[in-house]
Write a protein that holds these residues in place. Structure first.
Motif, short mmCIF file in Angstrom:
data_model
loop_
_atom_site.label_atom_id
_atom_site.label_comp_id
_atom_site.label_asym_id
_atom_site.label_seq_id
_atom_site.Cartn_x
_atom_site.Cartn_y
_atom_site.Cartn_z
N LEU A 52 62.61 49.63 8.80
CA LEU A 52 62.05 51.13 9.45
C LEU A 52 62.54 51.57 10.44
O LEU A 52 63.07 52.73 10.73
CB LEU A 52 60.50 50.84 9.24
CG LEU A 52 59.63 52.16 9.72
CD1 LEU A 52 59.82 53.15 8.70
CD2 LEU A 52 58.38 51.84 10.02
N GLU A 53 62.77 50.36 11.40
CA GLU A 53 63.52 51.10 12.87
C GLU A 53 64.94 51.45 12.50
O GLU A 53 65.48 52.52 13.35
CB GLU A 53 63.73 49.65 13.80
CG GLU A 53 62.11 49.30 14.00
CD GLU A 53 62.25 47.98 15.07
OE1 GLU A 53 61.39 47.57 15.62
OE2 GLU A 53 63.09 47.30 14.72
N GLN A 54 65.51 50.73 11.38
CA GLN A 54 67.12 51.28 11.30
C GLN A 54 67.14 52.62 10.84
O GLN A 54 67.76 53.64 10.92
CB GLN A 54 67.65 50.10 10.32
CG GLN A 54 69.09 50.53 10.37
CD GLN A 54 69.87 49.70 9.32
OE1 GLN A 54 69.24 48.72 8.86
NE2 GLN A 54 71.07 49.84 8.95
N GLN A 55 65.89 52.95 9.84
CA GLN A 55 65.78 54.26 9.09
C GLN A 55 65.54 55.31 10.10
O GLN A 55 66.13 56.47 10.13
CB GLN A 55 64.60 54.28 8.12
CG GLN A 55 65.23 53.34 6.92
CD GLN A 55 66.70 53.74 6.24
OE1 GLN A 55 66.81 55.13 6.10
NE2 GLN A 55 67.45 52.81 6.08
N ALA A 56 64.80 55.03 11.40
CA ALA A 56 64.43 55.89 12.14
C ALA A 56 65.36 56.30 13.01
O ALA A 56 65.83 57.47 13.60
CB ALA A 56 63.23 55.21 13.07
N ALA A 57 66.34 55.18 13.38
CA ALA A 57 67.58 55.25 14.16
C ALA A 57 68.50 56.14 13.47
O ALA A 57 69.13 57.17 14.28
CB ALA A 57 68.19 54.14 14.69
N GLU A 58 68.86 56.15 12.24
CA GLU A 58 69.55 56.71 11.42
C GLU A 58 69.12 58.44 11.42
O GLU A 58 69.97 59.14 11.58
CB GLU A 58 69.83 56.37 10.04
CG GLU A 58 70.56 55.07 9.73
CD GLU A 58 72.00 54.95 10.40
OE1 GLU A 58 72.59 56.36 9.92
OE2 GLU A 58 72.58 54.14 10.82
N GLU A 59 67.85 58.56 11.29
CA GLU A 59 67.48 60.05 11.34
C GLU A 59 67.63 60.64 12.66
O GLU A 59 67.97 61.89 12.66
CB GLU A 59 65.90 60.15 11.12
CG GLU A 59 65.27 61.11 10.89
CD GLU A 59 65.69 62.09 9.61
OE1 GLU A 59 65.22 63.28 9.34
OE2 GLU A 59 66.15 61.43 8.74
N ILE A 60 67.54 59.88 13.70
CA ILE A 60 67.82 60.32 15.16
C ILE A 60 69.40 60.92 15.22
O ILE A 60 69.82 61.93 15.80
CB ILE A 60 67.36 59.43 16.32
CG1 ILE A 60 65.86 59.21 16.20
CG2 ILE A 60 68.04 59.90 17.47
CD1 ILE A 60 65.49 58.26 17.25
N LYS A 61 70.28 59.84 14.65
CA LYS A 61 71.52 60.02 14.80
C LYS A 61 71.95 61.31 13.84
O LYS A 61 72.76 62.04 14.30
CB LYS A 61 72.13 58.77 14.12
CG LYS A 61 73.75 58.79 14.24
CD LYS A 61 74.28 57.54 13.66
CE LYS A 61 75.85 57.71 13.67
NZ LYS A 61 76.53 56.36 13.37
N LYS A 62 71.50 61.48 12.78
CA LYS A 62 71.84 62.53 12.04
C LYS A 62 71.14 64.09 12.56
O LYS A 62 72.13 64.90 12.66
CB LYS A 62 71.02 62.55 10.51
CG LYS A 62 71.50 63.65 9.68
CD LYS A 62 70.60 63.39 8.20
CE LYS A 62 69.44 63.95 8.32
NZ LYS A 62 68.54 63.85 7.16
N GLU A 63 70.10 64.04 12.89
CA GLU A 63 69.39 65.41 13.44
C GLU A 63 69.99 65.83 14.62
O GLU A 63 70.38 66.99 15.24
CB GLU A 63 68.06 65.12 13.37
CG GLU A 63 67.26 65.13 12.10
CD GLU A 63 67.52 65.99 11.42
OE1 GLU A 63 67.84 67.29 11.51
OE2 GLU A 63 67.16 65.93 9.96
N LEU A 64 69.94 64.56 15.71
CA LEU A 64 70.72 64.90 17.13
C LEU A 64 72.10 65.32 16.75
O LEU A 64 72.55 66.43 17.58
CB LEU A 64 70.55 63.84 18.15
CG LEU A 64 71.12 63.97 19.46
CD1 LEU A 64 70.47 65.21 20.09
CD2 LEU A 64 70.82 62.65 20.42
N GLY A 65 73.02 64.58 16.03
CA GLY A 65 74.33 65.09 15.53
C GLY A 65 74.41 66.41 15.27
O GLY A 65 75.21 67.28 15.75
#
Length: 407
Positions: free
Chosen positions: A321-334
């Motif tokens: 779950l932590e990794q998925q949240a980090a991936e979401e931040i990476k995608k949207e902030l990018g």
């Protein structure tokens, strides 16, 4: 018998001191320049709009007699339905010119030392607002702690909102700012961003809305945050919508309330991860004209809602779950960074400042061409999310044991 000379000297000294004290009392005493509260109109908020080649200045003036009255209903104010504020709006060739026209129409002296917010209409802000800041910085009475906001549509409309929760709309705008950002953009912070090299200003955008479904009668108008206005120096170049703006605030280390919704590996529903704090470090890498930026984010959060059958009490699943949240931040902030870089050419994250602070010699070299180089900067985002708390309920509520997913 002749008195000693020292005694006479002492008397002269005492007389001189007494004379000084008397003179001081004359200077200290005085109501000669007093100004009664009854003669002052306190401006709580100011809105600026462009109308043709003229400027409209709207001032929201507090009516002390209506504040705190019995049965008060906030912005609607008072048991008789009278409002707790008065709007004065005039047109002039400049900010100061319109303000002078307003003073002629108000029986009390306008006082700006209690102004909470300064609203700029979007159309005016896209033309540049430095010349209006000149008046604010030049006159000491103006509060540099007043918050700056851009409005969709006219600032006049926002200042006319019912805003039933607060005493007057300007106060609601102020409270929304503090709920949206850790450090809202005051006039002082805005001016600093305009004047500093390597960073551009960013300001919340607000608009007027009607509360409730369309079939409700007597609906009240309210104010809401609609995202962020990004600047190039003193001119608005674009508006970032509410979704992407929350991730930009994460990158600016200004996020107050960011929630990420994660889908489970199997099945329907979402898991809501609420980020409660984060830190950001931006590191530049420069080789000639090849400039790269690394954004490192450390985020702490907790689970706010769990409507899936996925078991997050399991340590491995929680890491997923932590990794998925980090991936979401990476995608949207990018995505947000690409928009401000390539579409709006606005450096609100301060990539230039990062170069100035860590590689000042390189900044001197690239500063004349920074506007051309900035859109081409390659950005790498490395977020780390740590979930501190999954809540008092460890298993999905109402789900039977055999239905829970462990993988």
């Amino acid at each position: 018998m002749k008195k000693p000379e020292g005694c006479n000297a002492g008397k002269v000294c005492k007389a001189a001191v007494l004379g000084c004290l008397l003179l001081c009392s004359v200077l200290l005493g005085g109501c000669w320049d007093r100004r009664e509260v009854n003669d002052v109109a306190f401006v709580m908020g100011t809105g600026l709009d462009k109308e043709g080649d003229q400027y409209r200045v709207t001032m929201q003036i507090a009516l002390p007699g209506q504040l705190g009255s019995s049965g008060s209903t906030g912005g609607g104010g008072g048991t008789r339905g009278t409002k707790s504020y008065y709007l004065e709006s005039k047109i002039g060739p400049s900010f100061r010119g319109a303000s002078a026209e307003e003073q002629r129409g108000v029986s009390r002296t306008l006082n700006f030392s209690h102004r909470r917010v300064l609203l700029f209409g979007e159309a005016l802000a896209r033309e540049g607002i430095s010349k209006f800041m000149d008046v604010l910085a030049r006159t000491p009475q103006n509060r540099l702690s007043s918050l700056v906001v851009i409005t969709k549509g006219s600032a006049l409309e926002v200042l006319q909102a019912d805003a039933p929760i607060e005493q007057y709309p300007a106060e609601m705008v102020r409270e929304l700012n503090f709920a949206y950002m850790k450090k809202p953009r005051s006039i002082k912070l805005f001016m600093n961003s305009v004047l500093l090299d390597g960073i551009d200003p960013v300001v919340p955008v607000m608009s007027l809305v009607k509360n409730g479904p369309a079939n409700i009668k007597d609906k009240k108008t309210n104010i809401q945050v609609d995202g962020l206005a990004v600047f190039r120096k003193d001119r608005v170049t674009g508006i970032i919508d509410n979704h992407l703006s929350r991730f930009l605030l994460l990158g600016m280390e200004q996020a107050k309330d960011t929630e990420i919704f994660i889908s489970p590996p199997k099945g329907a529903g979402y898991i809501s991860v609420h980020l409660i704090e984060n830190s950001v470090h931006i590191k530049p890498h420069i080789q000639g004209d090849d400039i790269r930026m690394t954004i490192r984010l450390n985020c702490n959060g907790n689970v706010r809602e769990h409507e899936t059958t996925f078991d997050i009490s399991n340590e491995e699943n929680l890491k997923w779950l932590e990794q998925q949240a980090a991936e979401e931040i990476k995608k949207e902030l990018g995505e947000a960074v690409r928009v401000i870089q390539q579409k709006y050419h606005s450096d609100i994250l301060g990539f230039g400042r990062a170069i100035i602070m860590s590689r000042p010699d390189e900044w001197k070299r690239i500063k004349p061409r920074w506007e051309q180089l900035y859109p081409k900067v390659e950005v790498t985002i490395n977020p780390i999310v740590h979930i501190e708390n999954i809540g008092a309920i460890t298993k999905p509520f109402g789900i039977k044991k055999e239905q829970i997913q462990n993988e």
